[in-house]
Structures are given as structure tokens and as C-alpha cells.
Design an enzyme around this catalytic site. Sequence first.
Site, short mmCIF file in Angstrom:
data_model
loop_
_atom_site.label_atom_id
_atom_site.label_comp_id
_atom_site.label_asym_id
_atom_site.label_seq_id
_atom_site.Cartn_x
_atom_site.Cartn_y
_atom_site.Cartn_z
N GLU A 1 18.38 -29.05 18.38
CA GLU A 1 18.79 -29.38 17.00
C GLU A 1 20.12 -30.13 17.06
OE1 GLU A 1 19.35 -25.65 14.93
OE2 GLU A 1 20.42 -24.77 16.63
N ASP B 1 29.45 -25.92 12.66
CA ASP B 1 28.69 -27.18 12.74
C ASP B 1 29.57 -28.41 12.52
OD1 ASP B 1 26.45 -25.45 12.90
OD2 ASP B 1 26.26 -25.45 10.72
#
Length: 525
Positions: free
Chosen positions: A187, A15
Site C-alpha cells: 500500500e 502516514d
Amino acid sequence: MNVITNPVLCGFNPDPSIVRVEDDYYIATSTFEWFPGVQIHHSRDLVNWRLLKRPLDRISQLNMAGNGDSDGVWAPCLTYDNGLFYLIYTDVKSHKGAFKDTHNYLVTAASIEGPWSEPVYLNSSGFDPSLFHDEDGRKWLLNMRWDFRKGKNKFGGIVIQEYAEAEGRLIGPVTTIFEGTEIGFTEGPHVYKKDGYYYLLTAEGGTRYRHAVTVARSVSLFGPYEVDPHNPMLTSSGQPELLLQKAGHGSLVETQSGDWYMAHLCARPVDGFHCILGRETALQKCYWDDEGWLRLEGGGNSPSSQIAAPALPLYPFEREAERDDFDAHQLGDQWNTLRIPPGPDWLSLSERPGFLRLKGMESLSSCHRQSLVARRQQAFNIDIETVVEFAPDSFQQMAGLILYYNTEDYVYLRITHLEQHGRVIGIIRSDRGVYDELLEVDLPLPDSGPVYLKAAVNRETLQFYYAVEAGTWSPAGGEINIAHLSDEAKEPLRFTGTFAGVCVQDLAGTRKAADFDYFIYREME
């Protein structure tokens, strides 16, 4: 021409959120249940990277005692504006079942190396928050919104709300600006403004083999957003021949000379499916085409294992030493603990100088207080080694060398005491929550003295060794398949990676201590 070799951050570093401040580049990555929270790596050339800071280093910023496996810090966002670094992160308390308890916070610092502030609570409506600094000075929080209701899309769109910095809180309406594409699982939002457009990057497809980066744009921050006609902009989906799988969750940075690069997560399976190293970070060089859409240098939308580096002087860093003799006053930055910070009640580098003393606490099943210190496995083939002095009184006291994924998946070369045999060594394995002891009979040890422990990992295969005299290694059992130390081994999906380290348990509650003299981590490739 210099070359960037991917992944640039090997092992569990997912991420990525990338930012440049003058001549320095920083990437923040998720840490989940491992403490300290968030890893920030630093580079001056995009080729060479070093771990610089773990900013969430105290309980007042991050209290994870009781957080479950793969809870904790999800998807941080690191930005910089007017002399201040902003770090947004989620502390996930639970993600099981229909609900997700996802609390979003902001910390700030004038220097990347801190001190970092106490957290400002933002919201709990979803995860993957990010902060956008608009040209007019206003600041906006984005996150995906989780919709738990029956019959609804759980990934309920990207929402935005203004952040009032002077008040330290969110103000104004919450607006849904993007509901995603047919790829789904929308997302990881990040917004960038360029040439009159707001560009919205999102992660879609779920963070496994259908993962992707979606790009959309609008002349208004609030939409409507037009999706790139050639979406997805980046993906490995349907291309098992690629070295870098699961490509997605991208963020952008512009170099000093106007080149653009995307940081994104990826993974490298050891056997075509299982990724024991976890999700890693890679870079791709990008450009803006004549229509104003973001494209990969070289064409297509597949991640490359090697790309052209920017025209910057190379800036290598000193390599981490293979051996840690535990001579420092605090643990090195490579070391991590589970959920709780190191404390003198269970960890000491001073009670016996030159040794790491761990006092046994709860079991390897605990989500509260484990005496475990470990570092990321960052290469497919590694050797790890330690020596321990440990005098257990019962089978409830254990210490040794561990390959750890989570409370359900680990392999543990441990020393203990058995009623009929005294001090022994054996192997405990938990495979998707199923406990086993791999040796038919534990191996006898002298009643006292140091015991040397070693593990050799070759992709999905592990072999343990032990010795009572330095260098006289004997195998402990046979080869062990460790593919279960991976995100893919069990549903629902997990999100971390394999760690190698040392640990102690005292299930009688007497805090029996073990002393570790050194730890060697050697990459064999």
C-alpha cells in the site's frame, strides 16, 4: 551540527507525505474521523515544526457524519507543481468485513494556507492514493487496489491511471504496475524520478510491528519494477529494543543542497506493546549508493531516534500555550471535533464570552453528532485540567473531562444528576466496548457552582481529580490502566490515538449546555 530528534510530529500524526517548496517544508498526515481533515505541518529546517493548516475544513470537502471508528481521512498525499499545491485524500466510509468503501478526492490551492478548492472525485478502487507529476507535464494517480474476493490477495497491487487536469477526471486504462513483495500488505505508493529511473516507494507488512518501506525501480513508469536487493529499505520489525517501532509508509524530500530525507510513520509503545499516542511521524537521512539504490545514512535499515539535520539555519516557532482561556472567536488549531465541524447549534465561544459552551447531543457511542472537543495527547506524561459550570436535570445529561480513543474506548470523568443524590461526579469507562462505572458510589457535589476537573497521565496510568474550590484537589477513584486507548487493544486493527478534551451529552434531546472556562494541557516530560 544540528540534530533532528524523532518523532518530529508527536502523537497521532500518521502516514506522512512530505514536500518542499523553495525553502519551506510541509508534511501532510492522516486524521481519520477527526475534523478538520488532514493536518499540514510546516518547517524551514526539518528540526522545528508547527501545525500550519487543516485544509479540509467544510462539509462540502469532507462529510463524515456516520463514518465509523478509524474511517474518514486515510493517507493524504501533498505535492506541488507549477505554482499549485495538490492534496489527494481518501474518505473511507466503511472498512469492516470483506469490503472497503474508499472514495478518493483531489483539492488544490495556490497557497498552502488556502483557500483550498472544492473536491474533484477521482475513484473508489482502493486507498492510499498519490499523485505523480511527470517531467512531460502529465499527471498520474496511483493507489492500492482492494480485492475483496475469496481466495485473493486483498492488497491487490498498485494501480496507475492518468489524471487529465483540464477535464478534472481520470482518463485512459487502469494498469497494475506492482504487485508487492513477499512481505505483503502492499500500500502507500509514492513515485519519484531520478537519474532516468522511476522509483516506487510502498508500505508493506501492515501498519503494525512488521511494517516496512519497500523500494523498487523501473526505467518505465509502468514497470516492470525491480525490487531493491536489500529490501526492505526501512523497518523496525524484529527489533523490540528500538525506540521507534512500526517504521514504514515513507515519502521522500530533497533539500536545497541535494540531501535526501525520508518521512515515515512510527510508534512508541508505553508498555512494550500498546501505543496510546498512536502512530507518529519521524525523519531519516538517506543517500543514493553507487548502484542507484536508496540507503539510510549510517547503514542498515533501522530507524534512528536522532539524525543529522540539513545545513540550514535553525528556524524555531513559538511554542503552543499550555492554557486556552477560550477568549478567541474560534477554536485554536490544536482542537478537533468528531466527524462534524463546529456549528452554532452545539458549540459557541460568543454566547458567554470567555467560555466554551457545548450543548449536549448524542452519546459517546454515536458516529453522527457528538458534542466533543479534544486535542491530541502528544507526550507520555501529561496533566490536563478544566473547570465547568453544568446543572444537569437527569442522569441522561452529562459533561466533563475525557480521554478518548474511539466510541469503544474512553475514560470519562463526568458530572451528572441522580434521582436520590442530586448533582454528582463519577467515572465512566468503555474498555473495548464494555461499559462500566468505576466508582462504587458517585461522589456528591454542591447543587450549583463550578467544578474543577483534572487528569494526570503517566504512560499507561491515569488518575482523575476534582475540586469545588480552585486548587483543593481530591482524587476521583484510583489509578486506571489506559492501555486500551490504543490501536493494539482490539482486533481488527484501529488507526488513531488518544485525545484529551471536554464533552457534553444530553440523551433526552434538550441540548443542555455546559460552560468550560479554560483548558490546560501540560506535558510533564
